[in-house]
Write a protein that holds these residues in place. Structure first.
Motif, mmCIF file in Angstrom:
data_model
loop_
_atom_site.group_PDB
_atom_site.id
_atom_site.type_symbol
_atom_site.label_atom_id
_atom_site.label_comp_id
_atom_site.label_asym_id
_atom_site.label_seq_id
_atom_site.Cartn_x
_atom_site.Cartn_y
_atom_site.Cartn_z
ATOM 1 N N ALA A 123 99.442 63.996 12.435
ATOM 2 C CA ALA A 123 99.006 62.608 12.580
ATOM 3 C C ALA A 123 99.105 61.851 11.260
ATOM 4 O O ALA A 123 99.554 60.703 11.209
ATOM 5 N N ALA A 124 98.680 62.490 10.165
ATOM 6 C CA ALA A 124 98.724 61.843 8.848
ATOM 7 C C ALA A 124 100.165 61.572 8.427
ATOM 8 O O ALA A 124 100.466 60.530 7.825
ATOM 9 N N THR A 125 101.069 62.478 8.743
ATOM 10 C CA THR A 125 102.484 62.284 8.408
ATOM 11 C C THR A 125 103.050 61.099 9.173
ATOM 12 O O THR A 125 103.768 60.257 8.611
ATOM 13 N N LEU A 126 102.703 60.997 10.455
ATOM 14 C CA LEU A 126 103.182 59.877 11.271
ATOM 15 C C LEU A 126 102.618 58.541 10.802
ATOM 16 O O LEU A 126 103.241 57.492 10.994
ATOM 17 N N VAL A 290 89.089 62.672 13.161
ATOM 18 C CA VAL A 290 90.003 63.280 14.140
ATOM 19 C C VAL A 290 90.071 64.789 13.937
ATOM 20 O O VAL A 290 90.029 65.568 14.898
ATOM 21 N N ALA A 291 90.158 65.212 12.669
ATOM 22 C CA ALA A 291 90.239 66.644 12.368
ATOM 23 C C ALA A 291 89.002 67.381 12.861
ATOM 24 O O ALA A 291 89.108 68.457 13.468
ATOM 25 N N PHE A 292 87.825 66.823 12.616
ATOM 26 C CA PHE A 292 86.584 67.466 13.055
ATOM 27 C C PHE A 292 86.517 67.542 14.575
ATOM 28 O O PHE A 292 86.122 68.568 15.148
ATOM 29 N N VAL A 293 86.883 66.456 15.237
ATOM 30 C CA VAL A 293 86.818 66.418 16.702
ATOM 31 C C VAL A 293 87.762 67.455 17.304
ATOM 32 O O VAL A 293 87.379 68.215 18.213
ATOM 33 N N PHE A 294 88.986 67.539 16.798
ATOM 34 C CA PHE A 294 89.951 68.470 17.386
ATOM 35 C C PHE A 294 89.670 69.919 16.986
ATOM 36 O O PHE A 294 90.026 70.835 17.727
ATOM 37 N N ASP A 295 89.041 70.142 15.839
ATOM 38 C CA ASP A 295 88.552 71.493 15.531
ATOM 39 C C ASP A 295 87.562 71.947 16.593
ATOM 40 O O ASP A 295 87.623 73.072 17.106
#
Length: 373
Positions: A123-126, A290-295
């Motif tokens: 996501a960060a790359t995009l 986003v990272a926390f939620v998807f973890d």
């Protein structure tokens, strides 16, 4: 059974908390039992570095360059990754791996809860971040402040201050972030699954060999993780060897608290308004969430998949404890279990997943370094 077991009392430096030495009522209000020990130094440090012509940071004056003490501390403790590694010694000394050794399959869920790291990397790359910055931002999903600092600094990210602030801020918000996400991806029936805990005897030899073996295995397969895993496991070996009680006590309390204090103030040197208050910082805060939620989702979904094939079902909420916010995430899961069924104690299962997530997060950080350094 409604109190946190003794090994969870020491300072939770991994998540930026300092524990109250009193027994903690898991049915009570968690924010009254824990306080974010990094956020206060970081907040006050932000004031110090943003005062006009502040002597706390380096200033170029007409009379010459005046070196600020926070910049000196940064170069001495963060630029060379010293503070994060020393903090890992303290964290390792706090962790009791007995619940994990009693039920090794819990390691699966700790590994699954690192999904958010790699999702956020994409996501960060995009969103236009350079690859080294995207990789550094993704490690926020490790829910492990020292790992985030280590990786972002090693990769020379342009957004070190924002990454650290996001990592520790969201760890402080675990009791707010995780419950609604867990409820979203589980059913009432799943949340009611009971998991009786019968602790298996784990020998002293196994406890001593575990940190040594983990270090060697991680070093062979993910060499870049050796510094992170090695210091964490060295702290745990001090705890488990049984002949270094005074060193273990010092690592858990004095060392961890001292490094936490210095780390919070030092990080503030990168929070000067002209470099910190920008659109990229807001994007990093969003990606960290986003990272926390998807973890959390990753850990829960793998637990649900496991139940499709297992005879003895597990409560999928424990998968959410695979993030590295030890032991706050385990306490959140246990509290949710008690809210659904006041006789369903998930603490020991959740702690087993939580400590496995601590190992998985530093290995994931090493993998990021191997791929992008």
């Amino acid at each position: 059974a409604r109190t946190v077991w003794k090994s969870m009392e020491p300072a939770m430096a991994a998540g930026g908390y300092v524990g109250d030495r009193r027994p903690v009522d898991l049915a009570g209000d968690q924010k009254k039992e824990m306080e974010p020990s990094l956020l206060l130094p970081m907040g006050f440090g932000a004031i110090l570095v943003n005062l006009p012509l502040s002597g706390a940071v380096t200033q170029v004056l007409s009379t010459g360059t005046e070196v600020g003490p926070l910049d000196v501390l940064f170069d001495a403790g963060i630029a060379n990754e010293l503070f994060p590694l020393l903090l890992f010694v303290g964290i390792g000394a706090m962790i009791d791996f007995t619940p994990l050794l009693s039920n090794p399959k819990l390691m699966i869920f700790g590994a699954a809860a690192q999904f958010g790291i790699f999702f956020t990397l994409g996501a960060a790359t995009l969103m236009g971040f350079e690859l080294k910055d995207a990789a550094s931002i993704a490690v926020i999903g490790a829910a492990d402040g020292p790992t985030s600092i280590f990786v972002a600094n090693f990769l020379e990210s342009n957004y070190l201050g924002a990454i650290i602030v996001a990592a520790y801020s969201y760890m402080a918000l675990v009791p707010i972030i995780q419950p609604p996400v867990i409820r979203l991806v589980t059913t009432k029936k799943e949340r009611l699954i009971r998991m009786p805990y019968a602790e298996k005897q784990v020998s002293k030899t196994a406890k001593i060999l575990f940190p040594i073996i983990i270090t060697m295995v991680a070093g062979l397969f993910v060499p870049r993780s050796v510094a992170l895993v090695g210091f964490l496991m060295f702290g745990n070996l001090i705890r488990e060897c049984g002949v270094l009680d005074s060193l273990s006590e010092t690592a858990q309390k004095v060392l961890a608290n001292l490094i936490t204090l210095l780390l919070g103030l030092t990080v503030a040197s990168k929070m000067q308004a002209e470099y910190f208050l920008n659109r990229q910082t807001l994007m990093i805060l969003a990606l960290g969430l986003v990272a926390f939620v998807f973890d959390t989702i990753g850990g829960v979904l793998v637990a649900k998949v496991y139940n499709l094939f297992a005879k003895q079902k597990i409560n999928p909420m424990i998968g959410a404890a695979g993030i590295s916010a030890f032991p706050m995430s385990a306490r959140v899961v246990n509290k949710m279990g008690l809210q659904e069924d006041n006789q369903n104690f998930l603490l020991m299962h959740a702690v087993g997943v939580n400590v496995s997530g601590q190992i998985a997060s530093v290995i994931a950080g090493g993998m990021i370094l191997t791929l992008f350094a």
